[in-house]
Motif scaffolding. Structure first.
Motif, PDB file in Angstrom:
ATOM      1  N   ARG A 378       0.538 -20.735  31.709  1.00 60.75           N
ATOM      2  CA  ARG A 378      -0.517 -20.126  32.528  1.00 60.75           C
ATOM      3  C   ARG A 378      -0.136 -18.704  32.927  1.00 60.75           C
ATOM      4  O   ARG A 378      -0.967 -17.795  32.918  1.00 60.75           O
ATOM      5  N   GLU A 379       1.129 -18.491  33.268  1.00 62.71           N
ATOM      6  CA  GLU A 379       1.591 -17.147  33.633  1.00 62.71           C
ATOM      7  C   GLU A 379       1.589 -16.223  32.418  1.00 62.71           C
ATOM      8  O   GLU A 379       1.224 -15.039  32.521  1.00 62.71           O
ATOM      9  N   LEU A 380       1.982 -16.744  31.253  1.00 65.43           N
ATOM     10  CA  LEU A 380       1.964 -15.947  30.026  1.00 65.43           C
ATOM     11  C   LEU A 380       0.546 -15.517  29.698  1.00 65.43           C
ATOM     12  O   LEU A 380       0.304 -14.367  29.291  1.00 65.43           O
ATOM     13  N   GLN A 381      -0.409 -16.423  29.866  1.00 67.28           N
ATOM     14  CA  GLN A 381      -1.813 -16.096  29.597  1.00 67.28           C
ATOM     15  C   GLN A 381      -2.281 -14.952  30.493  1.00 67.28           C
ATOM     16  O   GLN A 381      -2.929 -14.009  30.025  1.00 67.28           O
ATOM     17  N   GLN A 382      -1.954 -15.029  31.780  1.00 67.62           N
ATOM     18  CA  GLN A 382      -2.348 -13.970  32.712  1.00 67.62           C
ATOM     19  C   GLN A 382      -1.665 -12.659  32.349  1.00 67.62           C
ATOM     20  O   GLN A 382      -2.276 -11.578  32.392  1.00 67.62           O
ATOM     21  N   ALA A 383      -0.381 -12.732  31.987  1.00 64.88           N
ATOM     22  CA  ALA A 383       0.369 -11.518  31.651  1.00 64.88           C
ATOM     23  C   ALA A 383      -0.242 -10.820  30.443  1.00 64.88           C
ATOM     24  O   ALA A 383      -0.359  -9.588  30.415  1.00 64.88           O
ATOM     25  N   LEU A 384      -0.629 -11.589  29.419  1.00 59.05           N
ATOM     26  CA  LEU A 384      -1.229 -10.993  28.232  1.00 59.05           C
ATOM     27  C   LEU A 384      -2.591 -10.384  28.542  1.00 59.05           C
ATOM     28  O   LEU A 384      -2.936  -9.317  28.024  1.00 59.05           O
ATOM     29  N   SER A 385      -3.368 -11.062  29.386  1.00 56.65           N
ATOM     30  CA  SER A 385      -4.689 -10.535  29.748  1.00 56.65           C
ATOM     31  C   SER A 385      -4.565  -9.202  30.469  1.00 56.65           C
ATOM     32  O   SER A 385      -5.287  -8.244  30.165  1.00 56.65           O
TER      33      SER A 385
END
Length: 472
Positions: A378-385
């Motif tokens: 979930r954190e990786l997804q936010q970071a990429l966005s």
């Protein structure tokens, strides 16, 4: 350089009795991430029957195994113009695997530092060849059914969330896929953000059930209306009940009911849910007649339910009903080898303009591999966005990514991230659980919500032998 065979290592565990006497471990080399094409995925290569690995440029990503006399040779080709035709070599020695640059034009890098001469590899080391990052793992479980070589171009997962290069994760997902068509209750355990709902939807997709997938967050239901929302109510049963409502459970009839954060369910609702699981029927609030329901239950939590039962916070009989099959999701920091697979999947699914044209700087790629990801996928997804929104030239740089937090993975450390806090308290907790479970490491891992390999590493760190607790 002396070439010597490396023996297999085994870890014994009573919980595996009847399946196999020990889990063989072997070294692996993973192609994790290609910065100039983040959607390209990666590959894994088992090294147990290899003496020499050469890495160089090729038209496509490919791997070839052959014999050069007595030397068992693995040749890895990576498609990039900044990679030399023969760029680097890994050779097996008495001490372990050794990395050496092959006088390449742009050099080889280990944990961000340029390689000068032969360098002994340690578990978790990150190798950079041009824009490509590889990762060496000294000893990972090698299940007989899991192929030594696998490229993501050959991956064809039957459901989202099932794509992986990790041998251990792959073995667990094979078992979950076999369970999916069966009417068995599934309990998904793991830290927040590890993708439990994605797997729950995959179980439903593979189950063949005709009804809908209905997800409910047990921690988000208001206490005063919880039973009414779950089990439904009849008109006039309480103030505001203007009409009959079937409730969430009945709406999942012939389908799958996903109970997320089941550990947050209050005790009174637990008792009512137990009846649903036992009798396969629901009694609405204010109603008198039970209604039959045909549903599959998948539950999930990040909480230690076994410990909650001991403290009286969760019903033991309900936990027994929910634990038809337990699946533990590894945190992202324990499956960094899958980072490229996950990044590619996220970039495809996120609503990012021109996501297929995005690139990563090599410093950003190294940051992704070394960041501890405490909040997981979930954190990786936010970071990429966020990073995709910040870049102005289509290249995600290190400045666009989260700052490395205290405790970020050191260059030479393995993927597993150890808990911060009092080491002595951790040692005592391990001993207490080993005594409780008579040395069964799998049960200790389940109670602590950790991977079994993490427990073995902690025991090795503290000099704890699980065999001492297996008597009686």
């Amino acid at each position: 350089m002396t070439i010597e065979p490396t023996a297999f290592i085994t870890i014994e565990d009573d919980a595996d009795a009847g399946c196999r006497s020990g889990t063989p471990l072997q070294p692996y080399l993973f192609v994790v991430l290609r910065c100039d094409q983040p959607l390209a995925g990666g590959a894994r290569h088992g090294l147990s029957d290899v003496d020499l690995v050469t890495i160089g440029r090729g038209a496509t990503r490919a791997a070839t195994r052959k014999r050069d006399g007595e030397i068992r040779h693995l040749e890895i080709r990576l498609p990039c113009g900044t990679i030399s035709s023969t760029h680097a070599r890994l050779a097996r020695s008495i001490e372990g695997w050794v990395l050496e640059d092959a006088q390449s034009r742009n050099g080889s890098f280990l944990n961000g530092e340029r390689v000068a001469g032969a360098t002994l590899l340690r578990d978790g080391d990150v190798i950079q060849i041009g824009p490509v990052f590889l990762r060496y793992r000294a000893a990972l479980p090698a299940a007989p059914a899991i192929a030594a070589d696998l490229d993501t171009v050959a991956l064809a997962p039957r459901a989202p969330g099932f794509a992986t290069l990790s041998p251990r994760v792959a073995e667990q997902l094979v078992a979950l896929e076999r369970i999916a068509p069966r009417p068995v209750t599934v309990l998904l355990l793991g830290e927040t953000g590890t993708g439990k709902e994605v797997l729950a939807r995959a179980v439903h997709a593979l189950s063949g059930r005709e009804g809908p997938f209905v997800a409910v967050n047990c921690g988000g239901l208001p206490g005063s209306l919880l039973e009414s929302q779950l089990f439904g109510h009849v008109k006039g049963s309480f103030t505001g009940a203007a009409r009959d409502e079937p409730g969430i459970i009945r709406s999942a009839d012939r389908g799958t009911l996903f109970l997320d954060e089941i550990g947050d369910l209050p005790l009174p609702a637990q008792a009512a849910l137990l009846r649903v699981l036992q009798e396969r029927e629901v009694v609405s609030v204010g109603g008198t007649r039970p209604v039959k329901v045909d549903l599959r239950i998948v539950a999930a939590t990040h909480k230690p339910l076994d410990q909650m039962v001991l403290r009286g916070e969760f019903r033991g009989d309900l936990l027994a009903r929910l634990s038809g099959y337990r699946h533990l999701l590894a945190p992202l920091r324990e499956r960094i080898e899958d980072l490229g697979v996950i990044v590619g999947d996220l970039l495809r699914r996120l609503d990012i303009p021109a996501a297929s044209d995005l690139k990563l700087s090599t410093t950003a790629g190294l940051r992704l591999l070394r960041y501890p990801w405490p909040l997981n996928i979930r954190e990786l997804q936010q970071a990429l966005s966020v990073a995709a929104a910040l870049t102005t030239d289509g290249v995600i740089g290190e400045a666009h990514l989260p700052e490395a937090a205290p405790g970020a993975l050191a260059p030479s450390s393995p993927a597993l991230h150890e808990e911060r806090g009092d080491p002595e308290a951790l040692r005592r907790q391990l001993i207490t659980l080993l005594e409780k479970h008579h040395g069964k490491v799998t049960h200790v891992a389940r109670d602590m919500g950790k991977a079994r390999m993490q427990i073995h590493r902690w025991m090795q760190r503290f000099g704890i032998d699980p065999n001492e607790y297996r008597g009686g």
